[in-house]
Design an enzyme around this catalytic site. Structure first.
Site, PDB file in Angstrom:
ATOM      1  N   THR A  32      -0.785   0.106   6.444  1.00 35.73           N
ATOM      2  CA  THR A  32      -0.400  -0.844   5.403  1.00 35.73           C
ATOM      3  C   THR A  32      -0.190  -2.212   6.028  1.00 35.73           C
ATOM      4  O   THR A  32       0.296  -2.325   7.154  1.00 35.73           O
ATOM      5  CB  THR A  32       0.892  -0.389   4.684  1.00 35.73           C
ATOM      6  OG1 THR A  32       1.272  -1.391   3.723  1.00 35.73           O
ATOM      7  CG2 THR A  32       2.042  -0.181   5.652  1.00 35.73           C
ATOM      8  N   GLY A  33      -0.566  -3.251   5.300  1.00 34.06           N
ATOM      9  CA  GLY A  33      -0.388  -4.599   5.828  1.00 34.06           C
ATOM     10  C   GLY A  33      -1.527  -5.513   5.442  1.00 34.06           C
ATOM     11  O   GLY A  33      -2.213  -5.295   4.430  1.00 34.06           O
ATOM     12  N   HIS A  34      -1.757  -6.535   6.264  1.00 33.71           N
ATOM     13  CA  HIS A  34      -2.812  -7.516   6.003  1.00 33.71           C
ATOM     14  C   HIS A  34      -4.152  -6.891   6.370  1.00 33.71           C
ATOM     15  O   HIS A  34      -4.551  -6.850   7.529  1.00 33.71           O
ATOM     16  CB  HIS A  34      -2.555  -8.785   6.815  1.00 33.71           C
ATOM     17  CG  HIS A  34      -3.341  -9.961   6.344  1.00 33.71           C
ATOM     18  ND1 HIS A  34      -2.925 -11.256   6.525  1.00 33.71           N
ATOM     19  CD2 HIS A  34      -4.523 -10.044   5.683  1.00 33.71           C
ATOM     20  CE1 HIS A  34      -3.823 -12.083   6.004  1.00 33.71           C
ATOM     21  NE2 HIS A  34      -4.801 -11.357   5.494  1.00 33.71           N
ATOM     22  N   GLY A  35      -4.859  -6.406   5.350  1.00 29.81           N
ATOM     23  CA  GLY A  35      -6.029  -5.575   5.541  1.00 29.81           C
ATOM     24  C   GLY A  35      -7.137  -6.146   6.394  1.00 29.81           C
ATOM     25  O   GLY A  35      -7.811  -5.407   7.134  1.00 29.81           O
ATOM     26  N   ILE A  77     -11.936  -6.656  -0.916  1.00 28.27           N
ATOM     27  CA  ILE A  77     -11.555  -5.291  -0.569  1.00 28.27           C
ATOM     28  C   ILE A  77     -10.858  -5.313   0.789  1.00 28.27           C
ATOM     29  O   ILE A  77     -11.342  -5.938   1.728  1.00 28.27           O
ATOM     30  CB  ILE A  77     -12.788  -4.362  -0.474  1.00 28.27           C
ATOM     31  CG1 ILE A  77     -13.575  -4.378  -1.793  1.00 28.27           C
ATOM     32  CG2 ILE A  77     -12.365  -2.950  -0.096  1.00 28.27           C
ATOM     33  CD1 ILE A  77     -12.855  -3.779  -2.968  1.00 28.27           C
ATOM     34  N   THR A 121       0.856  -1.172   0.000  1.00 29.66           N
ATOM     35  CA  THR A 121       0.000   0.000   0.000  1.00 29.66           C
ATOM     36  C   THR A 121       0.894   1.223   0.000  1.00 29.66           C
ATOM     37  O   THR A 121       2.048   1.139   0.402  1.00 29.66           O
ATOM     38  CB  THR A 121      -0.855   0.034   1.300  1.00 29.66           C
ATOM     39  OG1 THR A 121      -1.462  -1.234   1.495  1.00 29.66           O
ATOM     40  CG2 THR A 121      -1.939   1.081   1.239  1.00 29.66           C
ATOM     41  N   ASP A 141      -8.381  -2.932   3.797  1.00 30.21           N
ATOM     42  CA  ASP A 141      -8.642  -1.813   4.707  1.00 30.21           C
ATOM     43  C   ASP A 141      -8.415  -0.447   4.090  1.00 30.21           C
ATOM     44  O   ASP A 141      -8.909   0.563   4.607  1.00 30.21           O
ATOM     45  CB  ASP A 141      -7.755  -1.951   5.952  1.00 30.21           C
ATOM     46  CG  ASP A 141      -6.269  -1.797   5.603  1.00 30.21           C
ATOM     47  OD1 ASP A 141      -5.803  -2.557   4.735  1.00 30.21           O
ATOM     48  OD2 ASP A 141      -5.587  -0.953   6.199  1.00 30.21           O
TER      49      ASP A 141
END
Length: 330
Positions: free
Chosen positions: A249-252, A227, A198, A229
């Site tokens: 940012t990361g694993h949404g 979709i 992201t 985060d």
């Protein structure tokens, strides 16, 4: 003599207690900006000097664009949007031009933006033909009664707003395509930064207004219109002049479940703790749940926080005193 010494001892003791108990006064800046370009298993041993230099140059270009806007009295909204344009237009990051591919071999993009002055926000999700989704998110915020538009509807709205529409092939990059093929053929186990990524920006302007924005291509090999985060206000993006501006940012999925961005703001508001402490608490929660990623944040005085539980995160900051940092590894 005792009458003099005893009050003196008590006074000194109280001063020491006050010094230890009360937090040091945080600095105050006229303006500040922070950016990120994704977090994950980003290890120095996997980078050539040329590759490291390329990423740092891209981060430097983006942070100085935003700094220039803020220095000249521009709004934090303009700084966030224009800075994210630089990152969206770069093939290095998972947003815009560098977006990863879905399972079907297409690129689907998400973005959101929020204005701390009035808590207005806008977002788009699942779009595949808007060159700069962060601008579409801003148009939703400023020129519609909605917060989040998705898919075809979001693209139709962007066209009406005069934004640049491109063919989906614009987003093709060989590196991202090869990553998808490796997953599909199971040639190797992908690392988190291959799957996720992201870009984001938070800014404070000279008028004291905070703004936050986030843009992404989502998750490599995602299916079923997934979709994350990034377009979810309160999960991946949040800004409130009374507290802070946050981009994640990361694993949404984990960031959505925890409402990470809003949670940090709420801790500051209701527990009266600093951005630094609130961010650390939320990252601890994320880690305990098994989620990975990072956040960037600014408080209303321009104090910066950057937190992650990964091996690295592309990130940079700059403020009105000229203090600058550009980093990749933990």
């Amino acid at each position: 003599m005792k009458k003099v010494i005893l009050p003196l001892i008590i006074t000194i003791t109280l001063l020491i207690i006050c010094f230890l108990v009360y937090p040091k006064k945080e600095k105050k800046f006229d303006y500040a900006i922070v950016i990120h370009g994704g977090a994950g298993t980003i290890l120095k041993e996997n980078f050539t000097p040329e590759k490291e230099s390329e990423y740092k140059k891209a981060l430097q270009k983006a942070i100085f664009i935003g700094d220039s806007i803020l220095k000249n009295g521009g709004s934090s909204l303009d700084a966030v949007e224009k800075t994210i344009h630089i990152l969206e237009n770069s093939p290095l990051f998972n947003a815009g031009k560098g977006a990863v591919f879905t399972n079907s071999g297409r690129n689907e993009l998400d973005a959101s933006i929020m204005w701390g002055k009035d808590l207005n926000a806008g977002a788009v999700a699942g779009v595949d033909d808007i060159k700069n989704p962060i601008s579409a998110a801003r148009k939703v915020m400023e020129n519609s009664e909605h917060v989040l538009l998705s898919g075809r509807g979001a693209s139709e709205f962007a066209k009406i707003q005069g934004l640049e529409i491109v063919d989906n092939s614009y987003f093709f990059t060989s590196n991202r395509w090869n990553n998808l093929q490796k997953i599909l053929t199971k040639e190797k186990e992908m690392t988190p930064e291959d799957r996720h990524g992201t870009v984001g920006c938070v800014a404070l302007d000279k008028d004291g207004n905070l703004a936050a924005g986030t843009s992404t291509g989502g998750m490599t090999n995602k299916r079923f219109g997934r979709i994350g985060d990034s377009p979810i206000i309160g999960a991946g993006t949040y800004a409130n002049n009374n507290t802070c501006a946050i981009s994640c940012t990361g694993h949404g999925e984990f960031f959505i479940r925890l409402g990470v961005a809003k949670d940090i703001s709420s801790m500051m508001e209701y527990q009266n703790i600093s951005l630094e402490k609130a961010s650390s608490k939320v990252i601890d929660k994320l880690t305990k749940m098994g989620g990975t990623g990072g956040i960037i944040g600014l408080d209303k005085n321009g104090n910066v926080t950057i937190k992650m539980n990964t091996d690295g995160m592309y990130r940079a900051y700059r403020n009105s005193k000229g203090e600058t940092g550009i980093f990749i590894f933990k």
